[in-house]
Design an enzyme around this catalytic site. Structure first.
Site, PDB file in Angstrom:
ATOM      1  N   MET A  21       0.842  -1.199   0.000  1.00 48.85           N
ATOM      2  CA  MET A  21       0.000   0.000   0.000  1.00 48.85           C
ATOM      3  C   MET A  21       0.881   1.254   0.000  1.00 48.85           C
ATOM      4  SD  MET A  21      -3.422  -0.932   2.060  1.00 48.85           S
ATOM      5  CE  MET A  21      -2.797  -0.768   3.717  1.00 48.85           C
ATOM      6  N   LEU A  24       6.754   3.198   1.430  1.00 48.69           N
ATOM      7  CA  LEU A  24       7.653   2.051   1.578  1.00 48.69           C
ATOM      8  C   LEU A  24       8.690   2.257   2.678  1.00 48.69           C
ATOM      9  CD1 LEU A  24       8.265   1.275  -2.216  1.00 48.69           C
ATOM     10  CD2 LEU A  24       6.529   0.317  -0.679  1.00 48.69           C
ATOM     11  N   GLU A  26      11.867  -0.259   5.090  1.00 49.98           N
ATOM     12  CA  GLU A  26      12.817  -1.376   4.940  1.00 49.98           C
ATOM     13  C   GLU A  26      12.117  -2.741   4.924  1.00 49.98           C
ATOM     14  OE1 GLU A  26      16.010  -1.777   4.275  1.00 49.98           O
ATOM     15  OE2 GLU A  26      16.267   0.382   4.047  1.00 49.98           O
ATOM     16  N   HIS A  28       9.192  -3.462   3.476  1.00 55.20           N
ATOM     17  CA  HIS A  28       8.793  -3.673   2.084  1.00 55.20           C
ATOM     18  C   HIS A  28      10.017  -3.991   1.218  1.00 55.20           C
ATOM     19  CE1 HIS A  28       5.501  -0.658   3.280  1.00 55.20           C
ATOM     20  NE2 HIS A  28       4.814  -1.746   2.943  1.00 55.20           N
ATOM     21  N   GLY A 138       4.656 -10.399   4.014  1.00 55.47           N
ATOM     22  CA  GLY A 138       5.341 -10.317   5.300  1.00 55.47           C
ATOM     23  C   GLY A 138       4.655 -11.122   6.393  1.00 55.47           C
ATOM     24  N   ASP A 141       2.097  -9.457   9.025  1.00 56.91           N
ATOM     25  CA  ASP A 141       0.644  -9.615   8.862  1.00 56.91           C
ATOM     26  C   ASP A 141       0.358 -11.117   8.819  1.00 56.91           C
ATOM     27  OD1 ASP A 141      -0.458  -6.705   8.134  1.00 56.91           O
ATOM     28  OD2 ASP A 141       1.524  -6.963   7.287  1.00 56.91           O
ATOM     29  N   GLN A 144      -3.011 -12.407   7.595  1.00 54.97           N
ATOM     30  CA  GLN A 144      -3.151 -12.167   6.154  1.00 54.97           C
ATOM     31  C   GLN A 144      -2.416 -13.239   5.356  1.00 54.97           C
ATOM     32  OE1 GLN A 144      -2.853  -8.164   4.168  1.00 54.97           O
ATOM     33  NE2 GLN A 144      -0.752  -8.800   3.854  1.00 54.97           N
ATOM     34  N   MET A 175       8.568  -2.579  11.710  1.00 55.28           N
ATOM     35  CA  MET A 175       8.380  -1.466  10.764  1.00 55.28           C
ATOM     36  C   MET A 175       6.973  -1.493  10.212  1.00 55.28           C
ATOM     37  SD  MET A 175      11.870  -1.042   8.716  1.00 55.28           S
ATOM     38  CE  MET A 175      13.400  -0.777   9.582  1.00 55.28           C
TER      39      MET A 175
HETATM   40  P1  AMP Z   1       1.404  -2.963   3.439  1.00 57.15           P
HETATM   41  O1  AMP Z   1       1.989  -1.914   2.551  1.00 57.15           O
HETATM   42  O2  AMP Z   1       1.355  -2.591   4.885  1.00 57.15           O
HETATM   43  O3  AMP Z   1       0.100  -3.523   2.902  1.00 57.15           O
HETATM   44  O4  AMP Z   1       2.414  -4.188   3.398  1.00 57.15           O
HETATM   45  C1  AMP Z   1       2.786  -4.787   2.182  1.00 57.15           C
HETATM   46  C2  AMP Z   1       3.540  -6.053   2.480  1.00 57.15           C
HETATM   47  O5  AMP Z   1       4.684  -5.749   3.280  1.00 57.15           O
HETATM   48  C3  AMP Z   1       2.708  -7.066   3.291  1.00 57.15           C
HETATM   49  O6  AMP Z   1       2.995  -8.372   2.799  1.00 57.15           O
HETATM   50  C4  AMP Z   1       3.223  -6.879   4.686  1.00 57.15           C
HETATM   51  O7  AMP Z   1       3.098  -8.036   5.489  1.00 57.15           O
HETATM   52  C5  AMP Z   1       4.691  -6.567   4.421  1.00 57.15           C
HETATM   53  N1  AMP Z   1       5.282  -5.852   5.546  1.00 57.15           N
HETATM   54  C6  AMP Z   1       4.841  -4.723   6.147  1.00 57.15           C
HETATM   55  N2  AMP Z   1       5.631  -4.390   7.185  1.00 57.15           N
HETATM   56  C7  AMP Z   1       6.601  -5.335   7.242  1.00 57.15           C
HETATM   57  C8  AMP Z   1       7.727  -5.556   8.094  1.00 57.15           C
HETATM   58  N3  AMP Z   1       8.030  -4.735   9.095  1.00 57.15           N
HETATM   59  N4  AMP Z   1       8.506  -6.636   7.846  1.00 57.15           N
HETATM   60  C9  AMP Z   1       8.216  -7.487   6.843  1.00 57.15           C
HETATM   61  N5  AMP Z   1       7.176  -7.335   5.993  1.00 57.15           N
HETATM   62  C10 AMP Z   1       6.388  -6.271   6.187  1.00 57.15           C
END
Ligand code: AMP
Length: 275
Positions: A21, A24, A26, A28, A138, A141, A144, A175
């Site tokens: 989403m 971005l 670290e 991501h 990640g 989540d 998810q 993060m």
């Molecule tokens: P988001 O932009 O929050 O929807 O996250 C996009 C992807 O990045 C999802 O698969 C999340 O699980 C992953 N993600 C978000 N934060 C982290 C993190 N701190 N460490 C690893 N993956 C992450």
């Protein structure tokens, strides 16, 4: 997007995909590096998906900085940054959603009605359009990831789903794009999530195997910090997400806590064999 993927696949390339989403960080970028390692072409998407936000949630205030995102993605060597627009992705009259019976009825799904329906629907749409071989998600989540693994199996998507460990700040905070909303004081309070999870891991090392005891300690610890409101703290089976009473095998301890108005989630594995 789809014709690019079709052409690259015909040429024999393996396409990795990281849906995001945006805003971005670290975490991501680490998923993207993993995508690059596993495939030889990398697509990311940036789309704040309206259908996974409920009324009163932070859709309208979700942080965004596309220019910075593009620079970070380019520096990592992303081949395509896919940014669908809302009107194309949800045309007028849109009326089809993906659902799952069991896994959404736990953890975040209980407080966020319809959230995972929105997630499954957008991920399905992105999978159909991007048509990747591999998709990286990640473990932060956790629910998810479990739901997407189930969905991919159940709906015969020919996509390999990879889970990637949570990337943390140097002090342990997981993060998250939402961390940017925390005030300096709330940023300190936010550390209570990972601290309480680490305390649980230590208690397990000291042979405290009762989920009720570990959860009780975590509730007490987090509530001792200002501006916190616990949504849930659970210890559950990593596959079914059902509650576990006695920790006699690797399980997941997961929590969602509001710090001020910002809802944060985190989780760790509790493994009695490593204690
Ligand atoms: P988001 O932009 O929050 O929807 O996250 C996009 C992807 O990045 C999802 O698969 C999340 O699980 C992953 N993600 C978000 N934060 C982290 C993190 N701190 N460490 C690893 N993956 C992450």
């Amino acid at each position: 997007m789809t014709s690019w993927s079709d052409r690259l696949r015909r040429e024999g390339h393996l396409i990795s995909f990281v849906p995001t989403m945006g805003f971005l960080h670290e975490g991501h970028l680490s998923l993207m590096k993993e995508g690059k390692r596993l495939g030889d072409k990398l697509v990311i998407s940036i789309f704040v998906n309206p259908t996974q936000f409920g009324p009163g949630e932070d859709f309208d205030t979700y942080p965004s900085d596309l220019e910075k995102d593009f620079k970070l993605a380019r520096d990592i060597g992303v081949d395509v940054i896919f940014t669908p627009n809302k009107a194309d992705f949800y045309p007028q009259g849109f009326d089809t959603f993906i659902n799952q019976e069991k896994l959404p009825n736990h953890l975040c799904g209980l407080a966020r009605a319809g959230h995972f329906q929105g997630v499954m629907t957008i991920v399905t749409k992105l999978f159909n359009v991007v048509n990747p071989d591999i998709a990286v998600f990640g473990e932060k989540d956790f629910q998810q990831l479990a739901i997407i693994r189930r969905m991919v199996k159940d709906l015969n998507f020919n996509i390999r789903i990879i889970g990637h460990p949570t990337v943390r700040e140097s002090d342990g905070l997981a993060m998250s794009s939402r961390n940017s909303k925390l005030t300096p004081d709330q940023r300190i309070t936010a550390l209570s999530l990972i601290s309480s999870l680490k305390k649980a891991q230590n208690s397990l090392k000291n042979k405290e195997n009762s989920a009720t005891a570990l959860i009780g300690n975590a509730v007490e610890f987090i509530c001792s910090h200002p501006d916190t409101e616990i949504d849930y703290i659970k210890i559950c089976d990593p596959d079914t997400l059902d509650d576990v009473a006695e920790i006699d095998r690797p399980v997941v301890m997961a929590m969602a806590v509001k710090v001020g108005t910002t809802r944060l989630i985190d989780n760790v594995i509790l493994n009695p064999d490593q204690s």
